[in-house]
Design an enzyme around this catalytic site. Structure first.
Site, PDB file in Angstrom:
ATOM      1  N   LEU A 192       0.812  -1.225   0.000  1.00 20.74           N
ATOM      2  CA  LEU A 192       0.000   0.000   0.000  1.00 20.74           C
ATOM      3  C   LEU A 192       0.848   1.279   0.000  1.00 20.74           C
ATOM      4  O   LEU A 192       0.411   2.322   0.479  1.00 20.74           O
ATOM      5  CB  LEU A 192      -0.958   0.035   1.206  1.00 20.74           C
ATOM      6  CG  LEU A 192      -1.776  -1.215   1.475  1.00 20.74           C
ATOM      7  CD1 LEU A 192      -2.662  -1.034   2.681  1.00 20.74           C
ATOM      8  CD2 LEU A 192      -2.603  -1.596   0.249  1.00 20.74           C
ATOM      9  N   SER A 193       2.065   1.175  -0.525  1.00 23.92           N
ATOM     10  CA  SER A 193       2.938   2.348  -0.525  1.00 23.92           C
ATOM     11  C   SER A 193       3.316   2.732  -1.951  1.00 23.92           C
ATOM     12  O   SER A 193       3.341   1.896  -2.851  1.00 23.92           O
ATOM     13  CB  SER A 193       4.195   2.032   0.287  1.00 23.92           C
ATOM     14  OG  SER A 193       5.162   3.028   0.072  1.00 23.92           O
TER      15      SER A 193
END
Ligand SMILES: Cc1ncc(COP(=O)(O)O)c(C=O)c1O
Length: 278
Positions: A192-193
């Site tokens: 999720l980065s």
């Protein structure tokens, strides 16, 4: 500023809070209440601390809700995570969240928003008679123009526009990571980065030309909404070409970053062999 005692909590290799160290430090300081700074997207590795695990740890260590305060520093990712999961929510016992406006939204000057509970605002605010308003800032001065930039940017993109930006950034970050990995370059991307961490390019001129931010033997690329696949392709092909020159004599080798980004993500000579055999 507040002259309070503070404890630094260790991080895991991916940059996320080490929850067992948090537990240890909480137990060591059980006589005091705790203010916990939770990072939603660390500056260099883009790691996201797990609010739920932190809340669970507080509970396990005997901290009732009136003995802790959680601030979520979501400077970059605060505009991304709401489109991915419900990690940050005021339904949970958190006290505040901050986001920067000049990062994901791209406002042209530093600005930000802090969202907190009304009870805290009411406690801290003073009524400033001569400006006919309440004020809760430390200095008392605020830029009146930046909220307009924030408002403009949010309304121009809308929720759907932001959601599309988030998806494109995450897809592009994965694209960059996969391509670097395929080329045998050490690389890490947190879940999720949009921050891709890679081995530090050997040549200072390359680092300067691409304006890469470096720490130790690592560099990172923050895949923002304005970054296109074409830019990423140019970056990858230039890095691959240059690496051939840097390491052609066989005497100089790419740095080992196993300790900083994890052995499984390191493509140095030693870890490459180890990763293949495992
Ligand atoms: C996690 C984190 N917090 C805070 C900041 C600083 O935010 P600002 O520029 O809004 O002061 C940064 C900037 O890189 C950051 O990465």
């Amino acid at each position: 500023m507040y002259r309070m005692d503070s404890e630094t909590i260790n991080t895991s290799v991916n940059g996320e809070m080490d929850y067992s160290d948090l537990r240890e430090k909480l137990l060591q300081n059980k006589d005091k209440p705790a203010i916990i700074n939770v990072t939603i997207g660390t500056t260099f590795k883009g790691a996201i601390d797990d609010v739920d695990v932190i809340l669970e740890t507080l509970k396990d260590c005997g901290y009732s809700q009136d003995r802790f305060y959680i601030h979520c520093d979501a400077a970059l990712c605060g505009l991304m995570t709401p489109f991915i999961n419900n990690m940050i929510s005021f339904k949970k016992p958190i006290g505040s969240v901050t986001i920067s406006g000049h990062k994901f939204l791209g406002c042209p000057m530093p600005c930000g928003v802090q969202i907190t509970r009304k009870s805290y605002i009411n406690n801290l605010s003073t009524n400033v008679e001569y400006i006919a308003s309440v004020d809760a800032t430390i200095s008392g001065s605020r830029n009146g123009l930046t909220p307009i930039f924030l408002w403009y940017s949010l309304s121009a993109k809308g929720q759907i526009g932001l959601q599309k930006d988030v998806k494109r950034c995450l897809d592009n970050a994965k694209y960059l990571k996969d391509h670097l990995q395929k080329e045998g370059i050490s690389v890490m991307l947190n879940e999720l980065s949009n921050i891709v961490v890679l081995e530090r390019p050997r040549d200072h001129e390359f680092v300067r030309r691409w304006q890469l931010s470096c720490v130790k033997d690592m560099a990172h690329v923050i895949v923002m909404p304005g970054i296109t696949r074409e830019m990423l392709d140019n970056f990858i092909s230039e890095l691959v070409q240059q690496r051939k020159q840097w390491y052609q004599d066989g005497k100089t080798e790419a740095p080992c970053v196993g300790e900083d980004i994890g052995a499984q993500n390191c493509a140095c000579t030693y870890h490459k062999i180890e990763n293949i055999s495992s």
